[in-house]
Design an enzyme around this catalytic site. Structure first.
Site, PDB file in Angstrom:
ATOM      1  N   LYS A  80       0.850  -1.196   0.000  1.00 45.33           N
ATOM      2  CA  LYS A  80       0.000   0.000   0.000  1.00 45.33           C
ATOM      3  C   LYS A  80       0.884   1.244   0.000  1.00 45.33           C
ATOM      4  O   LYS A  80       1.980   1.232   0.555  1.00 45.33           O
ATOM      5  CB  LYS A  80      -0.886   0.028   1.253  1.00 45.33           C
ATOM      6  CG  LYS A  80      -2.112   0.896   1.123  1.00 45.33           C
ATOM      7  CD  LYS A  80      -3.265   0.143   0.496  1.00 45.33           C
ATOM      8  CE  LYS A  80      -4.528   0.971   0.417  1.00 45.33           C
ATOM      9  NZ  LYS A  80      -5.683   0.172  -0.002  1.00 45.33           N
ATOM     10  N   THR A 155     -15.682  -3.166  -7.029  1.00 46.40           N
ATOM     11  CA  THR A 155     -15.717  -3.224  -5.554  1.00 46.40           C
ATOM     12  C   THR A 155     -17.152  -3.094  -5.075  1.00 46.40           C
ATOM     13  O   THR A 155     -17.604  -3.841  -4.197  1.00 46.40           O
ATOM     14  CB  THR A 155     -14.861  -2.092  -4.942  1.00 46.40           C
ATOM     15  OG1 THR A 155     -13.540  -2.175  -5.468  1.00 46.40           O
ATOM     16  CG2 THR A 155     -14.806  -2.209  -3.424  1.00 46.40           C
TER      17      THR A 155
HETATM   18  P1  NAI Z   1     -13.605   7.754  -1.904  1.00 45.69           P
HETATM   19  O1  NAI Z   1     -12.527   8.671  -1.425  1.00 45.69           O
HETATM   20  O2  NAI Z   1     -14.081   7.869  -3.302  1.00 45.69           O
HETATM   21  O3  NAI Z   1     -14.893   7.906  -0.944  1.00 45.69           O
HETATM   22  C1  NAI Z   1     -14.827   7.995   0.439  1.00 45.69           C
HETATM   23  C2  NAI Z   1     -16.056   8.769   0.888  1.00 45.69           C
HETATM   24  O4  NAI Z   1     -16.135   8.719   2.305  1.00 45.69           O
HETATM   25  C3  NAI Z   1     -16.030  10.248   0.495  1.00 45.69           C
HETATM   26  O5  NAI Z   1     -17.270  10.620  -0.071  1.00 45.69           O
HETATM   27  C4  NAI Z   1     -15.794  10.952   1.827  1.00 45.69           C
HETATM   28  O6  NAI Z   1     -16.352  12.264   1.870  1.00 45.69           O
HETATM   29  C5  NAI Z   1     -16.480  10.016   2.796  1.00 45.69           C
HETATM   30  N1  NAI Z   1     -16.042  10.097   4.174  1.00 45.69           N
HETATM   31  C6  NAI Z   1     -14.791  10.241   4.662  1.00 45.69           C
HETATM   32  N2  NAI Z   1     -14.810  10.240   6.007  1.00 45.69           N
HETATM   33  C7  NAI Z   1     -16.100  10.056   6.364  1.00 45.69           C
HETATM   34  C8  NAI Z   1     -16.766   9.954   7.615  1.00 45.69           C
HETATM   35  N3  NAI Z   1     -16.115  10.032   8.773  1.00 45.69           N
HETATM   36  N4  NAI Z   1     -18.107   9.771   7.611  1.00 45.69           N
HETATM   37  C9  NAI Z   1     -18.804   9.688   6.446  1.00 45.69           C
HETATM   38  N5  NAI Z   1     -18.205   9.789   5.243  1.00 45.69           N
HETATM   39  C10 NAI Z   1     -16.890   9.974   5.211  1.00 45.69           C
HETATM   40  O7  NAI Z   1     -13.102   6.283  -1.583  1.00 45.69           O
HETATM   41  P2  NAI Z   1     -13.586   4.913  -2.240  1.00 45.69           P
HETATM   42  O8  NAI Z   1     -12.712   4.566  -3.364  1.00 45.69           O
HETATM   43  O9  NAI Z   1     -15.057   4.970  -2.421  1.00 45.69           O
HETATM   44  O10 NAI Z   1     -13.236   3.875  -1.072  1.00 45.69           O
HETATM   45  C11 NAI Z   1     -14.040   3.784   0.096  1.00 45.69           C
HETATM   46  C12 NAI Z   1     -13.415   2.773   1.053  1.00 45.69           C
HETATM   47  O11 NAI Z   1     -13.361   1.499   0.426  1.00 45.69           O
HETATM   48  C13 NAI Z   1     -11.983   3.094   1.478  1.00 45.69           C
HETATM   49  O12 NAI Z   1     -11.778   2.668   2.801  1.00 45.69           O
HETATM   50  C14 NAI Z   1     -11.141   2.249   0.531  1.00 45.69           C
HETATM   51  O13 NAI Z   1      -9.876   1.917   1.066  1.00 45.69           O
HETATM   52  C15 NAI Z   1     -12.016   1.021   0.412  1.00 45.69           C
HETATM   53  N6  NAI Z   1     -11.818   0.262  -0.792  1.00 45.69           N
HETATM   54  C16 NAI Z   1     -11.918   0.885  -2.012  1.00 45.69           C
HETATM   55  C17 NAI Z   1     -11.758   0.157  -3.168  1.00 45.69           C
HETATM   56  C18 NAI Z   1     -11.899   0.777  -4.520  1.00 45.69           C
HETATM   57  O14 NAI Z   1     -11.932   0.022  -5.502  1.00 45.69           O
HETATM   58  N7  NAI Z   1     -11.987   2.092  -4.629  1.00 45.69           N
HETATM   59  C19 NAI Z   1     -11.448  -1.287  -3.115  1.00 45.69           C
HETATM   60  C20 NAI Z   1     -11.423  -1.840  -1.785  1.00 45.69           C
HETATM   61  C21 NAI Z   1     -11.587  -1.079  -0.679  1.00 45.69           C
HETATM   62  N1  PHE Z   2      -7.377   0.225  -3.255  1.00 45.39           N
HETATM   63  C1  PHE Z   2      -8.265  -0.834  -3.590  1.00 45.39           C
HETATM   64  C2  PHE Z   2      -8.230  -1.933  -2.544  1.00 45.39           C
HETATM   65  O1  PHE Z   2      -7.990  -1.673  -1.392  1.00 45.39           O
HETATM   66  C3  PHE Z   2      -8.097  -1.313  -5.040  1.00 45.39           C
HETATM   67  C4  PHE Z   2      -6.753  -1.869  -5.393  1.00 45.39           C
HETATM   68  C5  PHE Z   2      -6.566  -3.243  -5.375  1.00 45.39           C
HETATM   69  C6  PHE Z   2      -5.715  -1.054  -5.837  1.00 45.39           C
HETATM   70  C7  PHE Z   2      -5.351  -3.804  -5.766  1.00 45.39           C
HETATM   71  C8  PHE Z   2      -4.500  -1.611  -6.210  1.00 45.39           C
HETATM   72  C9  PHE Z   2      -4.338  -2.978  -6.185  1.00 45.39           C
HETATM   73  O2  PHE Z   2      -8.551  -3.078  -2.784  1.00 45.39           O
END
Ligand code: NAI
Ligand code: PHE
Length: 355
Positions: A80, A155
């Site tokens: 990461k 996801t």
């Molecule tokens: P993002 O940055 O697009 O969205 C996060 C959202 O959470 C934003 O709208 C933000 O304003 C909100 N937020 C932050 N703190 C908050 C709080 N205390 N209360 C309510 N809302 C809050 O991130 P994304 O890509 O949607 O990822 C979301 C989660 O899923 C993260 O923890 C990330 O590590 C995890 N994740 C994401 C993946 C992906 O493909 N993007 C894959 C696997 C896990």
């Molecule tokens: N950040 C995402 C996760 O936590 C997507 C991701 C997967 C990014 C694998 C890079 C490699 O799963």
């Protein structure tokens, strides 16, 4: 307290920390394990209270990626990146942000393929396009440049599949994973959460949403969702909580009073301490381990970029998250352990087998 107690320990392989004076950003890259293959995991860019917090986040997230890859049966290790920004990304001008990405790309390149990054909180496919100008070791560049795009939609599909599996395990709804009429609270309406909310609404759930960004809540409310204050997420009565913001939502104290029947979401490292899973299990709350539920993005990125899968293959594999969770739930029931433990055991068996 002695010095040794102040230095945190970690079972990973390598962690680098760099500072760039020109941008004022700190860059952490953590490679937790390369046992199953080259390490991979996204780039998280946000403001941290301290550099120590950024290192701690990167190392914990990298470990979670190792477990995620193993549990999903992907031939990759866990890593990461965390970029501790000098100010929120929205406050940085384009040139400043671009320079930050260029420094990060140079750091990633130095790993020479032992670590490949991708999007996470604070970065997206357009940012991967910029990284790719310097290094080939960035997954998820935009479809406009011929890449597979971000893993966020996959996801979200995987998380919704996890919600369905957990709802069925809890005996809610139609018993078959249907969420019609269930109160589903999505915390975080970003790239993943917004899509999960759409899927839940399309399946006729009663949707509740919370985000620190009021505009995101307003947009969801315009489509019929009820807005919950971000500070009330763990106190709002509902059937399913779907954490899709940053991690650490649940510690044992919060788990003791959480008024819901199911927790299944995208956020990495949702459990803030080791006892939270135990408390949830004792209260009969079905918890879908985050690293199983949120593997769709990794399946998309690794599937498309490393394994040469079609989108159809990615979708089929992502939907299998439901079956993996059914297995995890059954194993937890059979052995009287938490679902978190059962999923960790599954990942550990794959890691041991590979060794
Ligand atoms: P993002 O940055 O697009 O969205 C996060 C959202 O959470 C934003 O709208 C933000 O304003 C909100 N937020 C932050 N703190 C908050 C709080 N205390 N209360 C309510 N809302 C809050 O991130 P994304 O890509 O949607 O990822 C979301 C989660 O899923 C993260 O923890 C990330 O590590 C995890 N994740 C994401 C993946 C992906 O493909 N993007 C894959 C696997 C896990
Ligand atoms: N950040 C995402 C996760 O936590 C997507 C991701 C997967 C990014 C694998 C890079 C490699 O799963």
């Amino acid at each position: 307290m002695g010095i040794a107690m102040m230095v945190p320990s970690w079972d990973g392989e390598l962690c680098t920390v760099r500072f760039d004076r020109e941008t004022g950003a700190w860059f952490v890259i953590a490679v937790h394990s390369t046992r199953l293959g080259p390490a991979s995991g996204g780039t998280r860019a946000m403001v941290y209270p301290s550099v120590g917090d950024a290192v701690s986040d990167a190392t914990r997230l990298a470990a979670a990626m190792t477990t995620k890859m193993a549990a999903a049966g992907l031939p990759m290790g866990g890593g990461k990146s965390v970029i501790a920004l000098p100010a929120p990304r929205a406050a940085l001008d384009g040139a400043h942000w671009r320079r930050i990405l260029q420094v990060h790309a140079a750091n990633v390149q130095e790993f020479d393929g032992t670590y490949t990054t991708g999007p996470d909180i604070g970065t997206d496919s357009a940012d991967m396009d910029v990284l790719r100008e310097t290094t080939p070791f960035a997954f998820g560049r935009s479809t406009a440049t011929g890449g597979p795009g971000s893993g966020a939609p996959a996801t979200a599909l995987g998380v919704f599949t996890a919600v369905r599996a957990a709802v069925a395990e809890a005996g809610l709804g139609d018993g078959n994973g249907g969420v019609a009429g269930l109160r589903v609270l999505v915390q975080g309406l970003g790239a993943v959460g917004a899509r999960v909310a759409e899927l839940a609404a399309e399946a006729c759930a009663e949707l509740l949403v919370a985000d620190v960004d009021p505009e995101r809540c307003t947009a969801a409310a315009a489509r019929g969702a009820r807005i919950v204050s971000p500070t009330e997420v763990t106190r709002t009565r509902c059937d399913v909580v779907v954490p899709c913001a940053t991690g650490g939502l649940l510690d044992a104290r919060v788990a003791r009073t959480l008024p819901c029947a199911v927790v299944a979401g995208a956020a990495n490292n949702q459990l803030a301490d080791a006892d939270a899973a135990l408390v949830l299990a004792r209260r009969g709350i079905v918890y879908a381990p985050d690293f199983v539920a949120n593997a769709g993005g990794a399946i998309h990125l690794v599937g498309r970029e490393v394994l040469g899968w079609t989108e159809g293959q990615v979708t089929r594999r992502t939907l299998q998250i439901g079956r993996t969770l059914q297995w995890v739930f059954a194993d937890a029931r059979t052995h009287g352990i938490t679902t978190e433990q059962a999923a960790h055991d599954l990942a550990a068996r794959r890691l041991t087998h590979a060794a």
